[in-house]
Design a protein around this motif. Sequence first.
Motif, PDB file in Angstrom:
ATOM      1  N   LEU A   1      56.720 -30.841  34.265  1.00 16.86           N
ATOM      2  CA  LEU A   1      55.583 -30.011  34.664  1.00 16.86           C
ATOM      3  C   LEU A   1      55.466 -29.913  36.192  1.00 16.86           C
ATOM      4  CD1 LEU A   1      52.805 -31.069  32.125  1.00 16.86           C
ATOM      5  CD2 LEU A   1      54.000 -28.879  32.258  1.00 16.86           C
ATOM      6  N   CYS A   2      55.796 -30.992  36.889  1.00 12.43           N
ATOM      7  CA  CYS A   2      55.703 -30.956  38.349  1.00 12.43           C
ATOM      8  C   CYS A   2      56.702 -29.974  38.933  1.00 12.43           C
ATOM      9  CB  CYS A   2      55.902 -32.346  38.926  1.00 12.43           C
ATOM     10  SG  CYS A   2      57.473 -33.129  38.485  1.00 12.43           S
ATOM     11  N   ALA A   3      57.881 -29.887  38.322  1.00 13.94           N
ATOM     12  CA  ALA A   3      58.885 -28.941  38.799  1.00 13.94           C
ATOM     13  C   ALA A   3      58.433 -27.507  38.569  1.00 13.94           C
ATOM     14  CB  ALA A   3      60.219 -29.196  38.100  1.00 13.94           C
ATOM     15  N   TRP A   4      57.801 -27.259  37.425  1.00 13.29           N
ATOM     16  CA  TRP A   4      57.304 -25.917  37.141  1.00 13.29           C
ATOM     17  C   TRP A   4      56.189 -25.523  38.102  1.00 13.29           C
ATOM     18  CZ3 TRP A   4      59.423 -22.303  34.210  1.00 13.29           C
ATOM     19  CH2 TRP A   4      60.338 -22.688  33.233  1.00 13.29           C
ATOM     20  N   SER A   5      55.384 -26.490  38.538  1.00 15.31           N
ATOM     21  CA  SER A   5      54.229 -26.172  39.383  1.00 15.31           C
ATOM     22  C   SER A   5      54.584 -26.071  40.856  1.00 15.31           C
ATOM     23  CB  SER A   5      53.142 -27.234  39.200  1.00 15.31           C
ATOM     24  OG  SER A   5      53.578 -28.484  39.717  1.00 15.31           O
ATOM     25  N   CYS A   6      55.731 -26.636  41.259  1.00 16.73           N
ATOM     26  CA  CYS A   6      56.113 -26.624  42.673  1.00 16.73           C
ATOM     27  C   CYS A   6      56.635 -25.253  43.068  1.00 16.73           C
ATOM     28  CB  CYS A   6      57.169 -27.699  42.944  1.00 16.73           C
ATOM     29  SG  CYS A   6      57.751 -27.712  44.662  1.00 16.73           S
ATOM     30  N   ALA A   7      55.966 -24.632  44.021  1.00 20.73           N
ATOM     31  CA  ALA A   7      56.356 -23.286  44.450  1.00 20.73           C
ATOM     32  C   ALA A   7      57.639 -23.291  45.265  1.00 20.73           C
ATOM     33  CB  ALA A   7      55.234 -22.657  45.281  1.00 20.73           C
ATOM     34  N   TYR A   8      58.069 -24.458  45.718  1.00 24.04           N
ATOM     35  CA  TYR A   8      59.193 -24.549  46.633  1.00 24.04           C
ATOM     36  C   TYR A   8      60.472 -25.071  45.981  1.00 24.04           C
ATOM     37  CZ  TYR A   8      55.052 -24.286  49.544  1.00 24.04           C
ATOM     38  OH  TYR A   8      53.861 -23.915  50.085  1.00 24.04           O
TER      39      TYR A   8
END
Length: 255
Positions: A128-135
């Motif tokens: 989920l953190c990867a999906w939420s990271c815009a960068y």
Amino acid sequence: MTSLPQTRSAKKLGLVIDLDVCVGCHACVISCKEWNTGAYGNALSDQHPYGDDVSGTFLNRIHSFEVVPDGGQVIGEAGDARVVHFPKSCLHCEDAPCVTVCPTGASYKRAGDGIVLVDEDKCIGCGLCAWSCAYGAREMDLAAGVMKKCTLCVDRIYNETLQQEDRVPSCVRTCPANARHYGDLGDPASHVSVMVAERGGFDLMPEQETRPTNKYLPPRARTSLASAAPMIPLAENTEGARGFFAWLDKTLDRI
């Protein structure tokens, strides 16, 4: 979900990257990989490193772009676009969505220095953190089954057994072009804050409203070689020439 710290110190450790002098040599990438594999950090795995389908975990990557600056600035003598090398890793955002989306508390932001880290013992690899990271700064380590990211070399910067000049992120210590700078961006008088103020440092994708700590310094304007080179008048004759130039003049006369 995980909450961001409600009370934070003014200290904001981060990087300032000068896009004007980065040459895209990837020294920072390899240094980061080595430090986080062979030093104090948890190993970053590679899958089939000598096979046809190679994959691996890197916390710092460089992207190269051919761009034409805003306003149609003429670059060089032919008006060609310029190549900009763009290093990218975790930007340790003030409002880090990778933290607030984490269901286990594995992703967290430190109140004392603003560094965003992952507690790998709590990470379940949900992504989920990867999906939420815009960068795109999060990477799944396939061997460990957990998400990994830039730690700002927290195991170096606070390590008192190292020499003072080594208590900086590995990528900063390695950069041969001096394109990477580390310091406290919460202190207006720090050298990194002064660089940002003087050079017009900017946030990456500010429209995402994540307020990244890391800043980028824009490429400087270029001038053509013809306009920058001094005009040297040509000699009308070679009378009185000595040494090599006298020999060259006689040789050319024979041709």
